[in-house]
Scaffold this active site. Structure first.
Site, short mmCIF file in Angstrom:
data_model
loop_
_atom_site.label_atom_id
_atom_site.label_comp_id
_atom_site.label_asym_id
_atom_site.label_seq_id
_atom_site.Cartn_x
_atom_site.Cartn_y
_atom_site.Cartn_z
N GLU A 171 -44.32 10.15 0.39
CA GLU A 171 -45.66 10.32 0.95
C GLU A 171 -45.73 11.29 2.13
OE1 GLU A 171 -47.76 6.16 -0.42
OE2 GLU A 171 -47.48 6.49 1.72
N GLU B 68 -45.60 3.70 -6.65
CA GLU B 68 -46.18 2.56 -5.91
C GLU B 68 -47.58 2.32 -6.43
OE1 GLU B 68 -46.28 2.63 -1.60
OE2 GLU B 68 -44.28 3.53 -1.51
#
Length: 468
Positions: free
Chosen positions: A160, A375
């Site tokens: 991320e 995720e």
């Protein structure tokens, strides 16, 4: 019609070092910026988190029992290099060898991330990835890990990149807690993408076995009114900040003219300039076709409305529904349709957004090779009853997201696996311990694990590949 997933599909669970391990100063681990930042700003710390440092055999045994055949793990950079560079800490190296051996013993494939929000304090306080020296330190750390941990088959450089820049320099809920500095957001994104590219090229040039990729959080952005060109523009600009800038760097090796037009507009309105160098683009270009996979973290979508005013962002960290606010000068503001469900933390539940994002990658970046959903999950204030959690809302959330993955595969996207966030309950960066995501409930007082209803449901899906 009941939907299915391929026989070789990975049904995984995800963790991260700082959110799961605890043991923040054990066996020579160096400090990270979060240690002091949490102490100074929040009502919780990452000690002992889920005590994964000691209890990983329990979690991996549960994984095997419940059909979880992949696990996302991150290496804590400061366990390997306590100050981010220099002397290697042998106890840190030994710990990860033991952890990976246990994964393989339990037939749970480790997907290993090098950096998951936890730059060592010594480097973080020196500018983190805004400081170009950090690129070299990261590549050196990556090289040591590639050499040392040859038992790892799947590597991810960063987790991320988008939310790191966003959390550190826009929302200001990650250390160093700077708000509304969009030039720093883009520069952080860019320098981290250069670090990623350099590490990928090194991995391939050195002939290491295994695969390497990157994990991007890709929240889909829609115009509030698709017939209003100003709302369409707001969604495009917001998409550039969070998605397109880093996707272009990953797969084009440069920023498209349209992306740079948007970036320049945002910086014109908000101030600041970027340092983008020729050698950066040489590195990005050299790696653009070398990514073996893209990890997509997807939780929510956003709707954007045109907005003329000053930037203001209010983060909902305590699960008080409706308390968040997000508007950026020269970009737009978030305004969701009334009929779209939200969590207590104002995260919008919209599975279609995952489908749209997968198909966008397939269409816009045809040199992608495969995708893992690295995720996805539902944060909840779980109620622990009868030694379990009856989390039907979580089951429904995951089921709907697995169904759109099945649809995307049917429509030609190459999606090879899904990692539920999170394997067990972990510490949440800016929400503490109340926001739970796990398949396994963790009693943080005793560190006992209890399978939730969702764990039994997930096991059945993993065994049959049938989503029902």
């Amino acid at each position: 019609m009941t939907k299915t997933l391929p026989k070789d599909f990975i049904f995984g669970g995800a963790t991260a070092a700082y959110q799961a391990e605890g043991a923040t100063h054990t066996d020579g681990k160096g400090p990270v910026a979060w240690d002091k930042y949490l102490e100074d700003n929040y009502w919780y710390t990452a000690e002992p988190a889920s005590d994964f440092y000691n209890r990983y055999p329990v979690d991996l045994k549960l994984s095997e029992e419940f059909g979880v055949n992949g696990i996302r793990i991150s290496i804590a950079w400061s366990r390997i290099f306590p100050t981010g560079k220099g002397e290697v800490n042998p106890k840190g190296v030994e710990y990860y060898h033991n952890l990976f051996a246990e994964c393989h013993k339990r037939h749970v494939e480790p997907f290993v991330t090098l950096h998951h929000f936890d730059t060592p304090e010594a480097l973080h306080s020196n500018g983190d990835f805004l400081n170009r020296e950090n690129i070299e330190h990261f590549v050196n750390y990556a090289e040591l890990c590639f050499k040392e941990f040859s038992e790892v088959n799947y590597w991810t450089t960063f987790n991320e990149i988008g939310p790191i820049g966003d959390g550190q320099y826009l929302v200001g809920k990650f250390p160093p807690g700077i708000q509304y500095d969009l030039a720093k957001v883009f520069q952080s994104h860019h320098n981290m993408m250069v670090s990623h590219a350099r590490a990928v090229k090194l991995f391939k040039d050195s002939g290491y076995s295994g695969e390497i990729g990157v994990v991007h959080a890709l929240p889909t952005k829609y115009p509030f009114d698709a017939n209003n060109p100003d709302d369409v523009r707001a969604a495009e600009l917001e998409d550039i900040i969070h998605n397109k800038f880093i996707l272009d760097a990953t797969y084009l090796g440069k920023y498209s003219d349209k992306t740079m037009e948007g970036v320049n507009h945002i910086l014109e309105v908000n101030g600041g300039e970027l340092d983008l160098r020729e050698e950066d683009f040489a590195a990005l270009d050299a790696a653009k076709d070398l990514n073996d996979f893209l990890g997509i973290n997807y939780y929510m979508s956003d709707w954007m409305q045109a907005f003329d005013g000053e930037t203001e962002i209010i983060h909902n960290g305590k699960g008080e529904k409706g308390s968040s606010k997000y508007q950026i000068k020269g970009v737009g503001r978030r305004k969701a349709p009334v009929d779209v469900p939200k969590t207590d933390w104002d995260w919008i539940i919209f599975p279609q957004g995952l489908y749209d994002q997968i198909m966008r990658v397939k269409a816009d970046y045809p040199n992608y090779k495969k995708i893992y959903i690295t995720e996805n999950g539902l944060g909840y204030k779980d109620e622990f009853v009868d030694n379990t959690v009856y989390d039907d809302g979580r089951i429904d959330y995951v089921k709907k997201h697995l169904e759109v993955i099945s649809d995307a595969i049917s429509d030609g996207a190459n999606v090879k696996g899904y990692f539920m966030w999170s394997l067990m309950d972990v510490f949440s960066w800016s929400n503490g311990y109340e926001k739970r995501y796990g398949l396994f409930y963790v009693d943080f007082e005793t560190q006992e694990r209890y399978p939730k209803k969702s764990a039994y449901w997930y096991k059945k899906v993993a065994e049959t590949q049938v989503i029902e």
